[in-house]
Scaffold this active site. Structure first.
Site, short mmCIF file in Angstrom:
data_model
loop_
_atom_site.label_atom_id
_atom_site.label_comp_id
_atom_site.label_asym_id
_atom_site.label_seq_id
_atom_site.Cartn_x
_atom_site.Cartn_y
_atom_site.Cartn_z
CG LEU A 1 -11.06 11.92 -30.12
CD1 LEU A 1 -11.41 12.42 -28.73
CD2 LEU A 1 -12.24 12.09 -31.06
CB CYS A 2 -7.86 16.29 -34.20
SG CYS A 2 -8.40 15.54 -35.73
CG PHE A 3 -6.14 15.57 -27.86
CD1 PHE A 3 -5.39 15.64 -26.70
CD2 PHE A 3 -7.20 14.68 -27.90
CE1 PHE A 3 -5.68 14.84 -25.61
CE2 PHE A 3 -7.50 13.88 -26.81
CZ PHE A 3 -6.74 13.96 -25.67
CE1 TYR B 1 -11.35 19.02 -30.52
CE2 TYR B 1 -10.22 16.93 -30.14
CZ TYR B 1 -10.24 18.19 -30.68
OH TYR B 1 -9.16 18.66 -31.39
#
Length: 417
Positions: A340-342, A378
């Site tokens: 995921l992009c975090f 997400y």
């Protein structure tokens, strides 16, 4: 890990599957048997649907004679679809709407009211519908919190239940509503020691005895002691067994196993968490000074608590080669990163594993509860294929999502692209 190797060899863990989740249904059956044998035979063990809402798993538990604890309208329907008899479904949502209560009354569910206003609502609806509610009242014993504040619900303040010091109002409710027949208590989920669980249940058990003394024997016919037994996520963890828990309850609550009251439990994590593993392919291994990062296909989408609060939610891990054989070699430090992009997307930090390479398979243990059920949308990642293994035979409990499934999800069930 032999089961993952077999799943690969037999085509159940397919080339297109970046990850799978595998449930050992025989292990789950054994844990159910350990629970039911520890408590009196007439106890209703209502499995917490929130822990693992997979319909085939729920159906198996219904066939084993369990009940279901539902905390939402959706969980009620999941329980009904799985085959749980309505009289063995407990409805515990803290925000029950009028329409939800109408449904619960019409189906004959046992409703644990979260507050005194809800009792008023149930009484009005029962009169309007010509039905007698089956209901209890949730009590906060204010026994204290465990080491994980976010999953402890019996502190001096809690969003759940009626505080025990409001005894006069509780007694008044039992005097006003002859259909009110139960008490409900829950101390917390994971992180609560045996002594805290027993103290909280014991305080509400004393309340039940007081109500019986005031209104007559059997006034509290149902005693729901919730769940809360922890699972072992570390090798050093030694959670109490159901037998040890009930023995401790018997000492604190004399007469608990008599015929005066029907006991209800609401376990989820303790039963299901140890019965599944997640296996993800390693896509890349990135090396920086002092860091070795294995990038996987499961992250905070499945491991929400683990990524946001890693101190309290660890998992044991293993590393397999591409064909399912356990890798050998000196363990070295890895950070296991999700897709995921975090920046907090690390299901497991500081895992000691043999040197990982692209194509290897990371196995994360004890994922049978509060993982898939907390799936995050997400980045719109696809939920993985979920397998079951029972008596040596594999089955698909839930198929991997395809991109078109995700498009349909965001459109909504009543619309089409």
């Amino acid at each position: 890990m032999e089961a993952i190797k077999r799943a690969l060899a037999d085509g159940w863990f397919r080339e297109q599957d970046t990850a799978v989740v595998l449930y050992d249904l025989d292990a789950l059956t054994a844990r159910v048997e350990a629970l039911t044998s520890a408590f009196p035979a007439e106890t209703v063990h209502a499995f917490a649907v929130k822990a693992c809402p997979l319909p085939p798993v729920l159906a198996m538990l219904a066939q084993l004679g369990l009940g279901a604890e539902a905390a939402s309208l959706g969980e009620i329907h999941l329980a009904l679809a799985a085959g749980f008899p309505s009289e063995r479904i407990v409805f515990d949502s803290p925000a029950k709407t009028v329409e939800e209560l109408r449904l619960a009354l019409s189906l004959g569910l046992f409703v644990n009211a979260d507050n005194l206003d809800e009792l008023d609502r149930l009484d009005d609806l029962g009169r309007d519908m010509g039905l007698v509610p089956r209901a209890g009242l949730r009590i906060n014993p204010q026994a204290g919190t465990g080491r994980i504040k976010a999953t402890s619900v019996a502190g001096r303040y809690s969003k759940f239940g009626v505080p025990l010091p409001q005894r006069e109002a509780i007694v008044d409710a039992f005097g006003r509503y002859p259909w009110l027949s139960g008490l409900h208590v829950h101390i917390g989920s994971q992180g609560c020691p045996l002594e805290l669980l027993v103290a909280g249940v014991g305080a509400v058990y004393d309340l039940a005895a007081d109500l019986d003394a005031r209104f007559g024997p059997g006034r509290v016919a149902v005693f729901d002691l919730g769940g809360g037994l922890p699972a072992a996520y570390r090798d050093a963890d030694r959670p109490p067994s159901p037998q040890a828990y009930f023995e401790a309850l018997r000492v604190r609550c004399p007469g608990l196993e008599g015929n005066q009251r029907r006991l209800v439990t609401e376990f989820g994590r303790m039963m299901a968490a140890p019965c599944a593993v997640a296996a993800s392919r390693v896509e890349y291994v990135k090396r920086q000074p002092g860091h070795r990062t294995a990038v996987m296909h499961l992250g905070a989408d499945m491991f929400v608590r683990e990524c946001y609060n890693p101190r309290f939610w660890p998992h044991r891990t293993r590393l397999l080669g591409a064909h399912g054989l356990e890798k050998q070699g000196k363990p070295v430090l890895h950070h296991l990163a999700g897709p995921l992009c975090f920046s907090g997307d690390f299901p497991v930090r500081r895992a000691m594993l043999p040197e990982a390479t692209a194509g290897d398979i990371v196995v994360i243990e004890d994922v049978g509860a509060y993982t898939l059920s907390m799936w995050s949308r997400y980045n719109s990642r696809q939920m993985p294929r979920v397998l079951g293994l029972r008596q040596g035979h594999f089955s698909v409990l839930r198929e991997r999502e395809e991109p078109e499934d995700l498009v349909q999800f965001w459109l909504g069930g009543s619309m089409s692209a």
